[in-house]
Motif scaffolding. Structure first.
Motif, PDB file in Angstrom:
ATOM      1  N   UNK A 220      23.471   1.075   4.853  1.00 21.27           N
ATOM      2  CA  UNK A 220      24.659   1.741   5.379  1.00 21.27           C
ATOM      3  C   UNK A 220      24.693   1.740   6.909  1.00 21.27           C
ATOM      4  N   UNK A 221      23.580   2.089   7.557  1.00 22.87           N
ATOM      5  CA  UNK A 221      23.569   2.121   9.026  1.00 22.87           C
ATOM      6  C   UNK A 221      23.872   0.760   9.650  1.00 22.87           C
ATOM      7  N   UNK A 222      23.200  -0.323   9.211  1.00 27.89           N
ATOM      8  CA  UNK A 222      23.543  -1.632   9.773  1.00 27.89           C
ATOM      9  C   UNK A 222      24.995  -2.027   9.506  1.00 27.89           C
ATOM     10  N   UNK A 223      25.488  -1.686   8.305  1.00 28.71           N
ATOM     11  CA  UNK A 223      26.863  -2.045   7.984  1.00 28.71           C
ATOM     12  C   UNK A 223      27.848  -1.242   8.835  1.00 28.71           C
ATOM     13  N   UNK A 224      27.518   0.008   9.123  1.00 27.62           N
ATOM     14  CA  UNK A 224      28.369   0.812  10.007  1.00 27.62           C
ATOM     15  C   UNK A 224      28.429   0.196  11.402  1.00 27.62           C
ATOM     16  N   UNK A 225      27.309  -0.303  11.895  1.00 34.82           N
ATOM     17  CA  UNK A 225      27.295  -0.962  13.206  1.00 34.82           C
ATOM     18  C   UNK A 225      28.149  -2.221  13.178  1.00 34.82           C
ATOM     19  N   UNK A 226      28.106  -2.948  12.064  1.00 31.64           N
ATOM     20  CA  UNK A 226      28.941  -4.139  11.911  1.00 31.64           C
ATOM     21  C   UNK A 226      30.420  -3.763  11.989  1.00 31.64           C
ATOM     22  N   UNK A 227      30.790  -2.674  11.341  1.00 32.31           N
ATOM     23  CA  UNK A 227      32.174  -2.193  11.410  1.00 32.31           C
ATOM     24  C   UNK A 227      32.545  -1.815  12.846  1.00 32.31           C
ATOM     25  N   UNK A 228      31.633  -1.140  13.530  1.00 34.69           N
ATOM     26  CA  UNK A 228      31.899  -0.742  14.909  1.00 34.69           C
ATOM     27  C   UNK A 228      32.140  -1.965  15.797  1.00 34.69           C
ATOM     28  N   UNK A 229      31.308  -2.976  15.672  1.00 30.58           N
ATOM     29  CA  UNK A 229      31.462  -4.174  16.492  1.00 30.58           C
ATOM     30  C   UNK A 229      32.783  -4.876  16.191  1.00 30.58           C
ATOM     31  N   UNK A 230      33.147  -4.951  14.916  1.00 32.01           N
ATOM     32  CA  UNK A 230      34.396  -5.608  14.540  1.00 32.01           C
ATOM     33  C   UNK A 230      35.599  -4.845  15.073  1.00 32.01           C
ATOM     34  N   UNK A 231      35.585  -3.528  14.913  1.00 29.30           N
ATOM     35  CA  UNK A 231      36.712  -2.726  15.380  1.00 29.30           C
ATOM     36  C   UNK A 231      36.816  -2.736  16.911  1.00 29.30           C
TER      37      UNK A 231
END
Length: 299
Positions: A220-231
């Motif tokens: 979840x934490x790595x995926x949240x960072x991926x979302x942050x970078x994309x947004x």
């Protein structure tokens, strides 16, 4: 694709290492422990966030997985549209320019740049501030302050799914402990059973702790960072528009103002100055203006 590859490597290393140590993979197959942890996490996520954020988290997840972020073609369209608008602002009357921003879907300028036309939020942002420039009453520093506040609001809204998932990730280890405690309670009720059966119950309970920690820090934490970078990448066009229009308001020629915006693009997606010049002067931007000018002359 990168997200799936990363998760595959993570899970393969985890299970492979456990098996190499002599562990039995079947011990980790405790579906009800995962039901408790994931079900509780989803429930608390829905409780803690407005339904709009819940839905937007699904959209943000899809965007992160598919890598739906602006690329070079998008930025070329954006810079081309801004260049064409600024040329109109310099060479045409107020009523002629207002026709483009009042009805952008029918504007010959925006029609030439489909990527910009397909992004309603950014399109409204551009039109709103071009309209303020046309009015001519606002000072540059006032427009800049207003842009900063609006961009801050936009970024905060776009990053809401990231913050929501970070909170879930922080809660998962504790939820894993909850699942483990329930497993221990079950084991305590079987103290009169054989040591083999009791050991299985305790092992199943410990899987809950493992699952909570792994899902938190490994998924979840790595995926949240991926979302942050994309947004954050999807918010970058607003900053480009801001810097371009502010440079134009401060007296820069359209081509120089476009260069101010180009510098706001990350190096990996930034088109070269020659490519931008070809697009804005000899490309679609010029074509759009050329199509508008005859219509104005006939009017």
């Amino acid at each position: 694709m990168g997200s799936f590859v990363g998760i595959l490597i993570t899970v393969a290393a985890l299970l492979g290492g456990f098996a190499a140590m002599g562990g039995h993979l079947g011990v980790l197959m405790q579906p009800w422990e995962f039901v408790i942890i994931l079900g509780t996490a989803v429930g608390t996520f829905i409780v803690a966030n407005p339904w709009k954020v819940v839905m937007d988290t699904g959209l943000a997840s899809v965007q992160a997985v598919t890598g739906a972020a602006p690329g070079e073609r998008y930025y070329l369209d954006l810079l081309g549209a801004l260049h064409a608008l600024m040329r109109e602002l310099r060479g045409k009357g107020r009523n002629e320019v207002e026709a483009h921003i009042d009805d952008p879907s029918n504007s010959e300028i925006f029609k030439s740049f489909p990527s910009v036309l397909a992004d309603p939020a950014l399109l409204h942002f551009i039109c709103d501030y071009v309209r303020l420039i046309i009015m001519g009453n606002a000072r540059t520093h006032e427009i800049e302050a207003l842009m900063d506040e609006e961009i801050h609001t936009i970024v905060k809204s776009k990053l809401a799914p990231y913050h929501a998932l970070v909170i879930v990730a922080e809660a998962l280890p504790a939820l894993g402990i909850v699942a483990a405690v329930l497993g221990v309670i079950k084991a305590m009720g079987a103290l009169d059973q054989s040591p083999k059966l009791l050991g299985g119950f305790i092992g199943a309970a410990l899987v809950g702790t493992f699952a909570g920690i792994f899902l938190s820090y490994g998924i979840i934490s790595p995926f949240a960072i991926k979302i942050k970078m994309t947004r954050e990448k999807r918010c970058r066009p607003y900053i480009i528009v801001k810097q371009t229009l502010l440079a134009f308001m401060n007296g820069a020629m359209p081509q120089i103002a476009v260069e101010h915006g180009r510098k706001m693009i990350a190096g990996t997606e930034r088109p070269s100055i020659d490519v931008v010049e070809n697009e804005t002067i000899a490309g679609p931007g010029k074509a759009a203006v050329a199509e508008v000018e005859p219509k104005v002359a006939r009017a």
